[in-house]
Design a protein around this motif. Structure first.
Motif, PDB file in Angstrom:
ATOM      1  N   ALA A  74       0.835  -1.206   0.000  1.00 36.98           N
ATOM      2  CA  ALA A  74       0.000   0.000   0.000  1.00 36.98           C
ATOM      3  C   ALA A  74       0.866   1.252   0.000  1.00 36.98           C
ATOM      4  CB  ALA A  74      -0.930  -0.010   1.211  1.00 36.98           C
ATOM      5  N   ILE A  75       1.982   1.222   0.736  1.00 35.82           N
ATOM      6  CA  ILE A  75       2.896   2.363   0.772  1.00 35.82           C
ATOM      7  C   ILE A  75       3.509   2.589  -0.608  1.00 35.82           C
ATOM      8  CG2 ILE A  75       5.096   3.160   1.696  1.00 35.82           C
ATOM      9  CD1 ILE A  75       4.302   1.757   4.327  1.00 35.82           C
ATOM     10  N   ARG A  76       3.932   1.515  -1.252  1.00 32.94           N
ATOM     11  CA  ARG A  76       4.510   1.642  -2.595  1.00 32.94           C
ATOM     12  C   ARG A  76       3.486   2.201  -3.582  1.00 32.94           C
ATOM     13  NH1 ARG A  76       7.185  -3.191  -1.165  1.00 32.94           N
ATOM     14  NH2 ARG A  76       5.534  -4.440  -2.093  1.00 32.94           N
ATOM     15  N   GLN A  77       2.244   1.771  -3.476  1.00 31.69           N
ATOM     16  CA  GLN A  77       1.198   2.271  -4.365  1.00 31.69           C
ATOM     17  C   GLN A  77       0.930   3.756  -4.113  1.00 31.69           C
ATOM     18  OE1 GLN A  77      -2.090  -0.356  -3.649  1.00 31.69           O
ATOM     19  NE2 GLN A  77      -1.449  -1.818  -5.234  1.00 31.69           N
ATOM     20  N   ALA A  78       0.916   4.152  -2.853  1.00 30.93           N
ATOM     21  CA  ALA A  78       0.685   5.557  -2.526  1.00 30.93           C
ATOM     22  C   ALA A  78       1.827   6.425  -3.066  1.00 30.93           C
ATOM     23  CB  ALA A  78       0.547   5.741  -1.016  1.00 30.93           C
ATOM     24  N   LYS A  79       3.059   5.960  -2.885  1.00 36.10           N
ATOM     25  CA  LYS A  79       4.194   6.718  -3.402  1.00 36.10           C
ATOM     26  C   LYS A  79       4.162   6.802  -4.924  1.00 36.10           C
ATOM     27  CE  LYS A  79       8.310   6.377  -1.621  1.00 36.10           C
ATOM     28  NZ  LYS A  79       9.569   5.850  -1.073  1.00 36.10           N
ATOM     29  N   SER A  80       3.784   5.704  -5.575  1.00 36.53           N
ATOM     30  CA  SER A  80       3.741   5.728  -7.038  1.00 36.53           C
ATOM     31  C   SER A  80       2.608   6.609  -7.553  1.00 36.53           C
ATOM     32  CB  SER A  80       3.604   4.307  -7.596  1.00 36.53           C
ATOM     33  OG  SER A  80       2.350   3.763  -7.244  1.00 36.53           O
ATOM     34  N   ALA A  81       1.570   6.809  -6.756  1.00 41.31           N
ATOM     35  CA  ALA A  81       0.490   7.715  -7.151  1.00 41.31           C
ATOM     36  C   ALA A  81       0.872   9.177  -6.920  1.00 41.31           C
ATOM     37  CB  ALA A  81      -0.777   7.378  -6.380  1.00 41.31           C
ATOM     38  N   VAL A  82       1.628   9.442  -5.870  1.00 42.88           N
ATOM     39  CA  VAL A  82       1.984  10.821  -5.524  1.00 42.88           C
ATOM     40  C   VAL A  82       3.119  11.351  -6.394  1.00 42.88           C
ATOM     41  CG1 VAL A  82       2.980  12.223  -3.670  1.00 42.88           C
ATOM     42  CG2 VAL A  82       1.124  10.665  -3.173  1.00 42.88           C
ATOM     43  N   GLU A  83       4.092  10.530  -6.682  1.00 43.42           N
ATOM     44  CA  GLU A  83       5.282  10.980  -7.428  1.00 43.42           C
ATOM     45  C   GLU A  83       4.955  11.630  -8.769  1.00 43.42           C
ATOM     46  OE1 GLU A  83       8.552  11.298  -6.848  1.00 43.42           O
ATOM     47  OE2 GLU A  83       8.161  10.781  -4.765  1.00 43.42           O
ATOM     48  N   PRO A  84       4.117  11.022  -9.630  1.00 40.51           N
ATOM     49  CA  PRO A  84       3.836  11.680 -10.919  1.00 40.51           C
ATOM     50  C   PRO A  84       3.150  13.035 -10.759  1.00 40.51           C
ATOM     51  CG  PRO A  84       3.068   9.406 -10.963  1.00 40.51           C
ATOM     52  CD  PRO A  84       3.503   9.702  -9.570  1.00 40.51           C
ATOM     53  N   VAL A  85       2.288  13.140  -9.765  1.00 42.56           N
ATOM     54  CA  VAL A  85       1.605  14.417  -9.535  1.00 42.56           C
ATOM     55  C   VAL A  85       2.614  15.479  -9.127  1.00 42.56           C
ATOM     56  CG1 VAL A  85      -0.120  15.581  -8.102  1.00 42.56           C
ATOM     57  CG2 VAL A  85      -0.540  13.271  -8.925  1.00 42.56           C
ATOM     58  N   ILE A  86       3.537  15.125  -8.267  1.00 38.83           N
ATOM     59  CA  ILE A  86       4.570  16.068  -7.835  1.00 38.83           C
ATOM     60  C   ILE A  86       5.463  16.451  -9.012  1.00 38.83           C
ATOM     61  CG2 ILE A  86       6.618  16.338  -6.382  1.00 38.83           C
ATOM     62  CD1 ILE A  86       5.208  14.561  -4.301  1.00 38.83           C
ATOM     63  N   GLU A  87       5.818  15.488  -9.839  1.00 35.86           N
ATOM     64  CA  GLU A  87       6.697  15.753 -10.979  1.00 35.86           C
ATOM     65  C   GLU A  87       6.027  16.652 -12.018  1.00 35.86           C
ATOM     66  OE1 GLU A  87       9.896  15.018 -11.380  1.00 35.86           O
ATOM     67  OE2 GLU A  87       9.865  14.155  -9.374  1.00 35.86           O
ATOM     68  N   ARG A  88       4.750  16.408 -12.297  1.00 32.12           N
ATOM     69  CA  ARG A  88       4.062  17.183 -13.333  1.00 32.12           C
ATOM     70  C   ARG A  88       3.701  18.581 -12.871  1.00 32.12           C
ATOM     71  NH1 ARG A  88       0.818  12.293 -14.482  1.00 32.12           N
ATOM     72  NH2 ARG A  88      -0.537  13.161 -12.904  1.00 32.12           N
ATOM     73  N   ASN A  89       3.359  18.749 -11.608  1.00 34.94           N
ATOM     74  CA  ASN A  89       2.813  20.019 -11.116  1.00 34.94           C
ATOM     75  C   ASN A  89       3.486  20.498  -9.837  1.00 34.94           C
ATOM     76  OD1 ASN A  89       0.696  19.900 -13.122  1.00 34.94           O
ATOM     77  ND2 ASN A  89      -0.225  18.313 -11.856  1.00 34.94           N
ATOM     78  N   PRO A  90       4.783  20.723  -9.840  1.00 32.09           N
ATOM     79  CA  PRO A  90       5.404  21.149  -8.579  1.00 32.09           C
ATOM     80  C   PRO A  90       4.944  22.534  -8.124  1.00 32.09           C
ATOM     81  CG  PRO A  90       6.981  21.274 -10.369  1.00 32.09           C
ATOM     82  CD  PRO A  90       5.754  20.612 -10.918  1.00 32.09           C
ATOM     83  N   GLN A  91       4.599  23.406  -9.071  1.00 34.86           N
ATOM     84  CA  GLN A  91       4.167  24.756  -8.700  1.00 34.86           C
ATOM     85  C   GLN A  91       2.802  24.747  -8.027  1.00 34.86           C
ATOM     86  OE1 GLN A  91       4.445  23.594 -11.745  1.00 34.86           O
ATOM     87  NE2 GLN A  91       2.580  24.080 -12.885  1.00 34.86           N
ATOM     88  N   VAL A  92       1.992  23.732  -8.281  1.00 30.88           N
ATOM     89  CA  VAL A  92       0.672  23.644  -7.648  1.00 30.88           C
ATOM     90  C   VAL A  92       0.824  23.560  -6.136  1.00 30.88           C
ATOM     91  CG1 VAL A  92      -1.354  22.160  -7.359  1.00 30.88           C
ATOM     92  CG2 VAL A  92      -0.489  22.654  -9.639  1.00 30.88           C
ATOM     93  N   PHE A  93       1.811  22.819  -5.684  1.00 33.26           N
ATOM     94  CA  PHE A  93       2.006  22.665  -4.243  1.00 33.26           C
ATOM     95  C   PHE A  93       2.496  23.967  -3.610  1.00 33.26           C
ATOM     96  CE2 PHE A  93       2.216  18.428  -6.023  1.00 33.26           C
ATOM     97  CZ  PHE A  93       1.264  17.804  -5.254  1.00 33.26           C
ATOM     98  N   ASP A  94       3.275  24.749  -4.362  1.00 35.49           N
ATOM     99  CA  ASP A  94       3.673  26.061  -3.858  1.00 35.49           C
ATOM    100  C   ASP A  94       2.450  26.962  -3.711  1.00 35.49           C
ATOM    101  OD1 ASP A  94       6.367  25.378  -3.732  1.00 35.49           O
ATOM    102  OD2 ASP A  94       6.724  26.011  -5.812  1.00 35.49           O
ATOM    103  N   HIS A  95       1.561  26.917  -4.705  1.00 35.12           N
ATOM    104  CA  HIS A  95       0.344  27.720  -4.626  1.00 35.12           C
ATOM    105  C   HIS A  95      -0.559  27.253  -3.490  1.00 35.12           C
ATOM    106  CE1 HIS A  95       1.084  30.104  -8.165  1.00 35.12           C
ATOM    107  NE2 HIS A  95       1.311  29.017  -8.883  1.00 35.12           N
ATOM    108  N   LEU A  96      -0.665  25.939  -3.305  1.00 36.98           N
ATOM    109  CA  LEU A  96      -1.476  25.421  -2.200  1.00 36.98           C
ATOM    110  C   LEU A  96      -0.901  25.832  -0.848  1.00 36.98           C
ATOM    111  CD1 LEU A  96      -2.360  21.853  -3.482  1.00 36.98           C
ATOM    112  CD2 LEU A  96      -3.909  23.795  -3.224  1.00 36.98           C
ATOM    113  N   ALA A  97       0.421  25.809  -0.737  1.00 38.28           N
ATOM    114  CA  ALA A  97       1.053  26.232   0.514  1.00 38.28           C
ATOM    115  C   ALA A  97       0.806  27.718   0.762  1.00 38.28           C
ATOM    116  CB  ALA A  97       2.549  25.936   0.468  1.00 38.28           C
ATOM    117  N   ALA A  98       0.901  28.532  -0.290  1.00 35.04           N
ATOM    118  CA  ALA A  98       0.640  29.966  -0.140  1.00 35.04           C
ATOM    119  C   ALA A  98      -0.824  30.215   0.230  1.00 35.04           C
ATOM    120  CB  ALA A  98       0.995  30.704  -1.432  1.00 35.04           C
TER     121      ALA A  98
END
Length: 164
Positions: A74-98
């Motif tokens: 389950a941990i491996r699946q969660a990481k594999s789901a999160v990694e592509p989102v982080i790679e494609r949209n890193p600026q989204v997380f900056d905006h969410l943090a702001a």
């Protein structure tokens, strides 16, 4: 050649000095405070890795080998789901943090405003307790009516209106 120093002018001396000072200040701060936090995407990746490491390090005798394998899967699946989102949209997380910081600031402002109203009301007992209503049969112009106190122009320039 510069006449003042008799050496070739190779750029803007002021900009060079500022860049050196900035680099020295950054090095001093890194030595004193450690490295700067990364972007929100990098921090999320670190969080996912830390949680995955912590969960996989928990060895419970209650869980069997099959259950531990399922947790790691389950941990491996969660990481594999999160990694592509982080790679494609890193600026989204900056905006969410702001946006989160802005929401926190708005909440803090609202709470501080309400707290100041509460403390101001609690500090002034006349404002804390509402005035008791006079009996309906009492005349509005009766000079013994406690509601008459302050009738007319108040200190703030407002006029009290009797609704009885």
């Amino acid at each position: 050649m510069s006449e003042a120093t008799d050496r070739p002018v190779d750029g803007d001396a002021w900009a060079d000095a500022c860049a050196e000072d900035l680099a020295a200040e950054k090095a001093r701060r890194r030595a004193q405070y450690g490295p700067q936090p990364g972007s929100a995407a990098e921090e999320l990746r670190k969080l996912v890795d830390a949680v995955a490491d912590k969960v996989s390090s928990l060895q419970s005798p209650l869980l069997g080998v099959a259950a531990q394998g399922a947790v790691q899967q389950a941990i491996r699946q969660a990481k594999s789901a999160v990694e592509p989102v982080i790679e494609r949209n890193p600026q989204v997380f900056d905006h969410l943090a702001a946006a989160g910081n802005e929401l926190l600031a708005a909440y803090r402002s609202a709470v501080e405003g309400q707290e100041s109203r509460w403390t101001r009301t609690a500090a002034d007992p006349a404002k804390a307790a509402p005035a008791k209503a006079a009996p309906a049969d009492k005349a509005a112009d009766d000079p013994s009516d406690p509601r008459d106190e302050g009738r007319g122009e108040g200190p703030s320039g407002t006029e009290r209106i009797d609704l009885d």
